[in-house]
Write a protein that holds these residues in place. Structure first.
Motif, mmCIF file in Angstrom:
data_model
loop_
_atom_site.group_PDB
_atom_site.id
_atom_site.type_symbol
_atom_site.label_atom_id
_atom_site.label_comp_id
_atom_site.label_asym_id
_atom_site.label_seq_id
_atom_site.Cartn_x
_atom_site.Cartn_y
_atom_site.Cartn_z
ATOM 1 N N THR A 164 24.583 4.112 94.916
ATOM 2 C CA THR A 164 25.808 3.561 95.496
ATOM 3 C C THR A 164 25.622 2.094 95.849
ATOM 4 O OG1 THR A 164 26.522 5.686 96.377
ATOM 5 C CG2 THR A 164 27.402 3.727 97.447
ATOM 6 N N ASP A 165 26.659 1.309 95.555
ATOM 7 C CA ASP A 165 26.661 -0.116 95.893
ATOM 8 C C ASP A 165 27.918 -0.406 96.708
ATOM 9 O OD1 ASP A 165 25.664 -2.869 95.666
ATOM 10 O OD2 ASP A 165 27.449 -3.213 94.458
ATOM 11 N N SER B 198 17.354 11.099 98.809
ATOM 12 C CA SER B 198 17.743 10.668 97.460
ATOM 13 C C SER B 198 16.926 11.416 96.421
ATOM 14 C CB SER B 198 17.525 9.161 97.290
ATOM 15 O OG SER B 198 18.366 8.436 98.156
ATOM 16 N N PHE B 199 17.609 11.874 95.370
ATOM 17 C CA PHE B 199 16.922 12.581 94.294
ATOM 18 C C PHE B 199 16.216 11.578 93.384
ATOM 19 C CE2 PHE B 199 19.990 16.487 94.162
ATOM 20 C CZ PHE B 199 19.572 16.822 95.435
ATOM 21 N N PRO B 200 14.984 11.856 93.000
ATOM 22 C CA PRO B 200 14.305 11.028 91.999
ATOM 23 C C PRO B 200 14.808 11.403 90.603
ATOM 24 C CG PRO B 200 12.907 12.852 92.601
ATOM 25 C CD PRO B 200 14.149 12.962 93.460
ATOM 26 N N SER C 223 22.945 9.314 97.842
ATOM 27 C CA SER C 223 23.081 8.316 96.773
ATOM 28 C C SER C 223 22.853 6.901 97.275
ATOM 29 C CB SER C 223 24.477 8.408 96.141
ATOM 30 O OG SER C 223 25.481 8.000 97.062
ATOM 31 N N LEU C 224 22.551 6.750 98.569
ATOM 32 C CA LEU C 224 22.363 5.424 99.170
ATOM 33 C C LEU C 224 20.889 5.050 99.061
ATOM 34 C CD1 LEU C 224 24.520 6.041 102.378
ATOM 35 C CD2 LEU C 224 25.280 5.340 100.101
ATOM 36 N N ALA D 122 31.776 7.994 94.155
ATOM 37 C CA ALA D 122 31.153 6.678 94.277
ATOM 38 C C ALA D 122 30.115 6.645 95.386
ATOM 39 C CB ALA D 122 32.219 5.606 94.517
ATOM 40 N N GLY D 123 30.217 7.577 96.344
ATOM 41 C CA GLY D 123 29.282 7.603 97.466
ATOM 42 C C GLY D 123 29.934 7.309 98.802
ATOM 43 N N LYS D 124 31.273 7.303 98.848
ATOM 44 C CA LYS D 124 31.977 7.000 100.109
ATOM 45 C C LYS D 124 31.650 8.036 101.187
ATOM 46 C CE LYS D 124 36.137 7.161 98.343
ATOM 47 N NZ LYS D 124 35.739 7.631 97.007
#
Length: 387
Positions: A344-345, A70-72, A12-13, A32-34
């Protein structure tokens, strides 16, 4: 030490850059992507030390190697229909007095599963001294750093730095309960699966540190009276025994929270551990009353020279870290992790302003008949001392 990490196209990054302090607390809600951030640190370490990219991404973290990309739009089905996909890990590594820059682009061909290095660069950033690095050719199946030898001191130093990094996804439900035999283990394992042979070896090689594990565990969980590692000479297997209320309980029936805390205690005093320690949600299974002590234990590791990276979804653990940051300026950093439409941010939190205002929740876990928090923290620090 990992000073900076930029990730593009990894899980997700999609495009994330983080500057890491000595102790980084990555907090945010579930999904969240942690964990993906921890996976990217683990991937960086394994790619720089494994024989091949395939070996680095296989059985190293959650998911198949294809799922590291990362998935498109359209998800995995669309990714599998693509001709190729890439992710990039760019890092600044502080090793001794030198700062190095390393960047690698990993490519996969979904049709065959082939994993190769598309591009890689390595440079010394801290001085004008040039390093002799002949770039690898195209379609190599391994990183330049992974093949470094002592004759190439700069690359070899970075390889050894990455080799010492540890990422923990503790599994007290299954992995930490399995019967194991004595073995020369210098770490408890990513899942905690080697905790019994590690403690058995630690007791034989460094009894002072083993006693420090016992003291620290008893401080964090006052009902614990004793810790032992028993060898069944008929079966040749080890069993962890923890005494509570005069009764010895084996690792097969000890609570998940107790096993998780024991793992943290073992990591904290490990004489063979590396320079970077990353933990996924160390608060899981731990009573809220003990979270401030867990925070103090993690800060203690950082103050001993280890770089610590922690993910959490506990506001209580964050609040404890925020309080400790006031007495350890510049050491602790809180970074908020959230999911956006782009992926992810991650953004740092201003420690000059309170993160959580409701102190009543914390107070509810620090009253009663147990020792005061200040006394418990002092006991914890005394337990960790080896003298």
């Amino acid at each position: 030490m990992l000073e900076r990490l930029k990730v593009r196209g990894f899980k997700s990054l999609v495009d994330v850059e983080i500057v890491f302090p000595q102790l980084a607390v990555l907090f945010g809600p579930n999904a969240a992507g942690k964990s993906n951030l921890l996976d990217s640190i683990q991937a960086l370490s394994r790619i720089g030390t494994s024989r091949t990219i395939s070996e680095a991404l296989t059985d190293a973290s959650r998911g198949y190697p294809i799922e590291a990309f990362s998935f498109p739009p359209g998800g995995l089905t669309k990714l599998l229909s693509q001709r190729s996909a890439t992710f990039q890990l760019s890092s600044n590594l502080k090793v001794g007095q030198d700062l190095y820059g390393h960047s690698i682009v990993v490519q996969i061909e979904p049709s065959s599963g082939s994993l190769t290095v598309d591009r890689e660069s390595f440079q010394l950033l801290s001085s004008d001294r040039e390093i002799d690095h002949e770039p690898l050719g195209e379609a190599n199946d391994h990183s330049f750093l992974a093949t470094a030898r002592p004759e190439d001191p700069d690359a070899f130093k970075c390889q050894q730095e990455l080799l010492g990094w540890r990422t923990y996804y503790l599994d007290p439900r299954v992995a930490m309960r399995r019967a194991t035999s004595p073995a020369e283990r210098q770490d408890i394992g990513a899942l905690g699966e080697d905790i019994a042979p590690f403690l058995y070896r630690l007791r034989a090689k460094d009894e002072r540190r083993f006693r420090a594990v016992v003291r620290t565990l008893k401080t964090l969980i006052p009902s614990v009276e004793h810790l032992d590692v028993d060898l069944d000479k008929r079966r040749g297997t080890l069993d962890i025994l923890i005494r509570q209320n005069g009764v010895d309980y084996s690792s097969r029936i000890i609570s998940e929270g107790t096993l998780r805390v024991l793992a943290l205690c073992a990591i904290a005093v490990n004489p063979w551990s590396g320079s970077l320690l990353a933990f996924e949600e160390p608060e899981n299974g731990v009573h809220p009353r003990r979270l401030e002590l867990i925070a103090d234990l993690l800060v203690g590791m950082a103050m001993q020279g280890k770089q610590v990276v922690v993910t959490t979804h506990s506001p209580l653990l964050c609040d404890a870290m925020l309080l400790l940051a006031q007495s350890h300026p510049g050491v602790i950093g809180l970074l908020r992790v959230k999911q956006t439409h782009r992926g992810t941010d991650v953004c740092p939190v201003d420690l000059a302003s309170p993160l959580f205002q409701d102190a009543e929740l914390v107070k509810a876990f620090t009253t009663g008949t147990e020792p005061s928090l200040a006394a418990s923290i002092e006991d914890l620090r005394r337990a960790l001392r080896l003298s």
